[in-house]
Design a protein around this motif. Structure first.
Motif, PDB file in Angstrom:
ATOM      1  N   PHE A 176       2.270  10.032   6.804  1.00  0.00           N
ATOM      2  CA  PHE A 176       2.326   9.659   5.396  1.00  0.00           C
ATOM      3  C   PHE A 176       1.049   9.954   4.609  1.00  0.00           C
ATOM      4  CE2 PHE A 176       5.063   6.172   7.376  1.00  0.00           C
ATOM      5  CZ  PHE A 176       6.226   6.910   7.227  1.00  0.00           C
ATOM      6  N   MET A 177      -0.090   9.776   5.217  1.00  0.00           N
ATOM      7  CA  MET A 177      -1.347   9.866   4.470  1.00  0.00           C
ATOM      8  C   MET A 177      -1.757  11.312   4.220  1.00  0.00           C
ATOM      9  SD  MET A 177      -3.344   6.704   6.343  1.00  0.00           S
ATOM     10  CE  MET A 177      -4.923   7.077   5.574  1.00  0.00           C
ATOM     11  N   PRO A 178      -2.319  11.596   3.038  1.00  0.00           N
ATOM     12  CA  PRO A 178      -2.766  12.965   2.735  1.00  0.00           C
ATOM     13  C   PRO A 178      -3.778  13.453   3.757  1.00  0.00           C
ATOM     14  CG  PRO A 178      -2.822  11.587   0.770  1.00  0.00           C
ATOM     15  CD  PRO A 178      -2.573  10.671   1.925  1.00  0.00           C
ATOM     16  N   ALA A 179      -3.708  14.723   4.073  1.00  0.00           N
ATOM     17  CA  ALA A 179      -4.631  15.290   5.050  1.00  0.00           C
ATOM     18  C   ALA A 179      -6.043  15.318   4.508  1.00  0.00           C
ATOM     19  CB  ALA A 179      -4.195  16.703   5.424  1.00  0.00           C
ATOM     20  N   ILE A 205      -9.168  17.195   5.384  1.00  0.00           N
ATOM     21  CA  ILE A 205      -9.547  18.331   6.235  1.00  0.00           C
ATOM     22  C   ILE A 205     -10.876  18.109   6.944  1.00  0.00           C
ATOM     23  CG2 ILE A 205     -10.134  20.792   6.173  1.00  0.00           C
ATOM     24  CD1 ILE A 205      -8.114  21.098   3.923  1.00  0.00           C
ATOM     25  N   SER A 206     -11.749  17.321   6.355  1.00  0.00           N
ATOM     26  CA  SER A 206     -13.080  17.143   6.931  1.00  0.00           C
ATOM     27  C   SER A 206     -13.074  16.314   8.201  1.00  0.00           C
ATOM     28  CB  SER A 206     -13.999  16.478   5.901  1.00  0.00           C
ATOM     29  OG  SER A 206     -13.530  15.178   5.587  1.00  0.00           O
ATOM     30  N   ASN A 207     -12.081  15.405   8.325  1.00  0.00           N
ATOM     31  CA  ASN A 207     -12.141  14.548   9.511  1.00  0.00           C
ATOM     32  C   ASN A 207     -10.785  14.313  10.171  1.00  0.00           C
ATOM     33  OD1 ASN A 207     -10.820  12.747   7.864  1.00  0.00           O
ATOM     34  ND2 ASN A 207     -12.589  11.441   7.519  1.00  0.00           N
ATOM     35  N   ASP A 208      -9.758  14.996   9.733  1.00  0.00           N
ATOM     36  CA  ASP A 208      -8.434  14.742  10.293  1.00  0.00           C
ATOM     37  C   ASP A 208      -8.005  15.930  11.142  1.00  0.00           C
ATOM     38  OD1 ASP A 208      -5.729  12.883   9.141  1.00  0.00           O
ATOM     39  OD2 ASP A 208      -5.567  14.437  10.650  1.00  0.00           O
ATOM     40  N   MET A 209      -7.603  15.662  12.374  1.00  0.00           N
ATOM     41  CA  MET A 209      -7.284  16.736  13.295  1.00  0.00           C
ATOM     42  C   MET A 209      -5.789  16.846  13.573  1.00  0.00           C
ATOM     43  SD  MET A 209     -10.151  18.091  13.673  1.00  0.00           S
ATOM     44  CE  MET A 209      -9.728  19.267  14.958  1.00  0.00           C
ATOM     45  N   ASN A 210      -4.954  16.188  12.739  1.00  0.00           N
ATOM     46  CA  ASN A 210      -3.521  16.317  12.940  1.00  0.00           C
ATOM     47  C   ASN A 210      -3.090  17.732  12.571  1.00  0.00           C
ATOM     48  OD1 ASN A 210      -0.588  16.092  11.646  1.00  0.00           O
ATOM     49  ND2 ASN A 210      -0.797  14.641  13.313  1.00  0.00           N
ATOM     50  N   ARG A 211      -2.582  18.457  13.530  1.00  0.00           N
ATOM     51  CA  ARG A 211      -2.370  19.900  13.357  1.00  0.00           C
ATOM     52  C   ARG A 211      -1.354  20.247  12.261  1.00  0.00           C
ATOM     53  NH1 ARG A 211      -1.762  23.857  18.526  1.00  0.00           N
ATOM     54  NH2 ARG A 211      -2.192  25.842  17.477  1.00  0.00           N
ATOM     55  N   GLN A 231      -8.984   7.524   2.121  1.00  0.00           N
ATOM     56  CA  GLN A 231     -10.266   6.851   2.311  1.00  0.00           C
ATOM     57  C   GLN A 231     -10.196   5.769   3.385  1.00  0.00           C
ATOM     58  OE1 GLN A 231     -11.408   5.370  -1.557  1.00  0.00           O
ATOM     59  NE2 GLN A 231     -11.135   7.362  -2.552  1.00  0.00           N
ATOM     60  N   LEU A 232      -8.996   5.406   3.783  1.00  0.00           N
ATOM     61  CA  LEU A 232      -8.829   4.367   4.801  1.00  0.00           C
ATOM     62  C   LEU A 232      -9.174   4.921   6.179  1.00  0.00           C
ATOM     63  CD1 LEU A 232      -5.394   2.868   3.645  1.00  0.00           C
ATOM     64  CD2 LEU A 232      -7.679   1.991   3.138  1.00  0.00           C
ATOM     65  N   THR A 233     -10.099   4.284   6.855  1.00  0.00           N
ATOM     66  CA  THR A 233     -10.444   4.734   8.201  1.00  0.00           C
ATOM     67  C   THR A 233      -9.441   4.173   9.202  1.00  0.00           C
ATOM     68  OG1 THR A 233     -11.861   2.833   8.702  1.00  0.00           O
ATOM     69  CG2 THR A 233     -12.883   4.723   7.574  1.00  0.00           C
ATOM     70  N   ARG A 234      -9.356   4.797  10.329  1.00  0.00           N
ATOM     71  CA  ARG A 234      -8.449   4.348  11.377  1.00  0.00           C
ATOM     72  C   ARG A 234      -8.824   2.938  11.840  1.00  0.00           C
ATOM     73  NH1 ARG A 234      -8.095   4.698  17.160  1.00  0.00           N
ATOM     74  NH2 ARG A 234      -5.945   5.084  17.872  1.00  0.00           N
ATOM     75  N   ASP A 235     -10.112   2.676  12.041  1.00  0.00           N
ATOM     76  CA  ASP A 235     -10.547   1.360  12.507  1.00  0.00           C
ATOM     77  C   ASP A 235     -10.197   0.266  11.510  1.00  0.00           C
ATOM     78  OD1 ASP A 235     -13.638   2.480  14.133  1.00  0.00           O
ATOM     79  OD2 ASP A 235     -11.549   2.449  14.814  1.00  0.00           O
ATOM     80  N   ARG A 291       0.828  -1.197   0.000  1.00  0.00           N
ATOM     81  CA  ARG A 291       0.000   0.000   0.000  1.00  0.00           C
ATOM     82  C   ARG A 291       0.869   1.256   0.000  1.00  0.00           C
ATOM     83  NH1 ARG A 291      -5.274   1.901  -0.560  1.00  0.00           N
ATOM     84  NH2 ARG A 291      -6.098   0.112   0.625  1.00  0.00           N
ATOM     85  N   ASP A 292       0.548   2.212  -0.866  1.00  0.00           N
ATOM     86  CA  ASP A 292       1.176   3.521  -0.870  1.00  0.00           C
ATOM     87  C   ASP A 292       0.317   4.441  -0.012  1.00  0.00           C
ATOM     88  OD1 ASP A 292       1.869   6.013  -3.485  1.00  0.00           O
ATOM     89  OD2 ASP A 292       2.162   6.036  -1.326  1.00  0.00           O
ATOM     90  N   PHE A 293       0.765   4.701   1.201  1.00  0.00           N
ATOM     91  CA  PHE A 293      -0.018   5.518   2.120  1.00  0.00           C
ATOM     92  C   PHE A 293      -0.040   6.989   1.727  1.00  0.00           C
ATOM     93  CE2 PHE A 293      -1.001   2.156   4.821  1.00  0.00           C
ATOM     94  CZ  PHE A 293       0.129   1.432   5.171  1.00  0.00           C
ATOM     95  N   THR A 294       0.846   7.382   0.814  1.00  0.00           N
ATOM     96  CA  THR A 294       0.894   8.791   0.427  1.00  0.00           C
ATOM     97  C   THR A 294      -0.042   9.119  -0.733  1.00  0.00           C
ATOM     98  OG1 THR A 294       2.679   8.535  -1.212  1.00  0.00           O
ATOM     99  CG2 THR A 294       3.330   8.800   1.092  1.00  0.00           C
ATOM    100  N   SER A 295      -0.656   8.116  -1.333  1.00  0.00           N
ATOM    101  CA  SER A 295      -1.528   8.354  -2.480  1.00  0.00           C
ATOM    102  C   SER A 295      -2.849   8.979  -2.031  1.00  0.00           C
ATOM    103  CB  SER A 295      -1.817   7.046  -3.220  1.00  0.00           C
ATOM    104  OG  SER A 295      -2.632   6.195  -2.427  1.00  0.00           O
ATOM    105  N   PRO A 296      -3.520   9.717  -2.919  1.00  0.00           N
ATOM    106  CA  PRO A 296      -4.798  10.348  -2.548  1.00  0.00           C
ATOM    107  C   PRO A 296      -5.850   9.347  -2.077  1.00  0.00           C
ATOM    108  CG  PRO A 296      -3.955  11.309  -4.572  1.00  0.00           C
ATOM    109  CD  PRO A 296      -3.072  10.129  -4.260  1.00  0.00           C
ATOM    110  N   THR A 297      -5.845   8.138  -2.662  1.00  0.00           N
ATOM    111  CA  THR A 297      -6.860   7.153  -2.275  1.00  0.00           C
ATOM    112  C   THR A 297      -6.673   6.651  -0.846  1.00  0.00           C
ATOM    113  OG1 THR A 297      -5.511   5.382  -3.238  1.00  0.00           O
ATOM    114  CG2 THR A 297      -7.185   6.382  -4.653  1.00  0.00           C
ATOM    115  N   ALA A 298      -5.468   6.797  -0.311  1.00  0.00           N
ATOM    116  CA  ALA A 298      -5.217   6.332   1.057  1.00  0.00           C
ATOM    117  C   ALA A 298      -6.039   7.096   2.081  1.00  0.00           C
ATOM    118  CB  ALA A 298      -3.729   6.440   1.390  1.00  0.00           C
TER     119      ALA A 298
END
Length: 350
Positions: free
Chosen positions: A92-95, A97-103, A50-54, A41-48
Motif C-alpha cells: 500500500f505505501m508509496p515506494a 527509492i532511497s530506503n525501500d528494497m521491495n522489488r 515517512q513512517l518507519t518500519r519500527d 491512516r491512509d497508507f497510500t498517501s505520500p506522507t505515509a
C-alpha cells in the motif's frame, strides 16, 4: 494468523483485523472512516512513506493514544505483527527509492507510475495526454480482462496502438514478474487470502470452530456468532436500565445503526450484512434466541463502547459520546432483542 503448516498469512491478518478501518486497499476508505476522528491512516498517501518500519510495529503492538487504533500484542505474536506491517509497506505505501528494497513496488514507481498513477488508478499527469488513457488497475474490469499471462506479455512487449511500450530491454524477466505481481496484489485485489476464515482469536488459542469459542466475555457479545455462544449462560436482566442513568433515543440510534452497523449486522439484525461473508467470527445475529437471553441494555452499551479485540467490532467510545452509544444500544434492544410482546415481530422505529 498462521496456517496449518505454521506459515504466516499477512494478507489474511490485514483483512481480518485492519481492513475494517484502513480499508481493503489500505487507503482508509472504509465504512468506519466517517465515524472516526482522527480518520484511519491512509497508507497510500505520500506522507505515509515517512513512517518507519519500527514505528509501525510499535503502533500495531501498543496502539496509538487519541485514536481508535488499539494494540494487538495480546492477539498476535511478534512475527505476525512484523509480517502484517511488511505487508502494508509492500502493498500500500508509496515506494521510497532511497530506503525501500521491495522489488515490484520499486519497479512500478520507477517505470509505471508516471502513466498509471501512484495508486494504479490511471490518474497521473500524463492521463490527459494519452489516448486511449492508461489502464485503471483498480477498476472491476481489470480483474476480468487481465490475466497474469496477458500482463506479462504487455509489460514485456507493450500494447499496440497505445502508449504502453515494451520493457524487455530495460527490465529483467524477474523484474517484470515482480512488477506484475505487485500490480495484481496492490491494485487489483488479487492477493491470495487462502484460509482467511481461520483467524486466531487470543494468543495461543485455536482457530474458532463451529462448536465453541472459549474465553469470550459479554463485552464482546455483539461480535460473536450464535454458534460461539457459551454452552452455559444465565439469562440477563432485561429490565436493567442503561448505565450512567442514560436514556437512549431509539430513533437517533436507528439512523446511526443503518449507516454504520448494518453493513456487518444487517438491516434486519440477523448478522448477514454485506461484509458478513468476509468476517470471522461472524457478526452477532441479534435475532437468535441466545442474543435475546444475553443482550440487555447494559451488555449492548458495553459491547458498543469497548468493541472486541480479535474481531472486526471496533471500540466506538473512541468516537461517540455515551449518549450516542446509548441511542444505538436502545435501538438494537427495541428493534431486535425485545420486539413487542406476543407478536414475535420487530418493533417499528419510524
Amino acid at each position: 494468523m498462521s496456517s496449518s503448516d505454521g506459515k504466516i498469512n499477512p494478507a489474511a491478518i490485514y483483512h481480518n483485523y485492519c481492513s475494517v478501518c484502513h480499508g481493503d486497499k489500505g487507503d482508509g476508505n472504509s465504512r468506519a472512516r466517517g465515524s472516526l476522528n482522527p480518520p484511519p491512516r491512509d497508507f497510500t498517501s505520500p506522507t505515509a512513506s515517512q513512517l518507519t518500519r519500527d514505528y509501525m510495529i510499535a503502533i500495531v503492538k501498543g496502539g496509538k493514544a487519541g485514536t481508535a487504533m488499539v494494540g494487538w500484542q495480546s492477539q498476535m505474536n511478534q512475527k505476525e505483527i512484523e509480517a502484517v506491517v511488511d505487508y502494508v509497506r509492500a502493498n500500500f505505501m508509496p515506494a521510497n527509492i532511497s530506503n525501500d528494497m521491495n522489488r515490484g513496488r520499486l519497479v512500478y514507481a520507477k517505470n509505471c507510475s508516471v502513466c498509471h498513477g501512484d495508486k494504479g488508478d490511471g490518474r497521473s499527469r500524463a492521463q490527459a495526454s494519452l489516448n486511449p488513457p492508461p489502464r485503471d488497475f483498480t477498476a472491476p474490469a481489470a480483474k476480468t480482462d487481465l490475466s497474469k499471462e496477458r500482463m506479462l506479455k504487455s509489460v514485456t512487449y507493450g500494447r499496440p496502438e497505445t502508449a504502453m511500450a515494451g520493457f524487455q530491454t530495460q527490465l529483467s524477466a524477474d523484474d517484470i514478474n515482480a512488477v506484475v505481481d505487485y500490480i495484481r496484489s496492490s491494485f487489483m485485489g488479487m492477493t491470495s487470502i487462502e484460509g482467511i476464515s481461520g483467524t486466531r482469536h487470543g494468543k495461543g488459542s485455536p482457530a474458532p470452530g463451529a462448536h465453541g469459542m472459549p474465553g469470550v466475555g459479554m463485552a464482546g457479545a455483539m461480535a460473536m456468532s450464535p454458534q460461539h455462544t457459551p454452552a452455559k449462560s444465565l439469562s440477563a436482566d432485561m429490565k436493567a436500565p442503561l448505565p450512567h442513568s442514560l436514556k437512549g433515543d431509539a430513533v437517533k440510534g436507528a439512523a446511526f445503526y443503518m449507516s454504520n452497523c448494518a453493513t456487518c449486522h444487517g438491516t434486519t439484525g440477523d448478522g448477514r450484512g454485506p461484509r458478513a461473508y468476509f468476517i470471522m467470527p461472524k457478526p452477532r445475529n441479534f435475532l437468535h434466541p441466545a442474543s435475546r437471553q444475553e443482550l440487555n441494555r447494559v451488555a449492548l452499551f458495553n459491547a458498543i463502547s469497548s468493541g472486541k479485540l480479535g474481531t472486526e467490532m471496533p471500540a466506538w467510545d473512541k468516537v461517540l459520546t455515551q449518549q450516542e452509544i446509548a441511542d444505538v444500544a436502545e435501538f438494537v434492544f427495541q428493534r431486535f432483542i425485545q420486539p413487542p410482546a406476543g407478536t414475535g415481530k420487530q418493533a417499528k422505529i419510524k
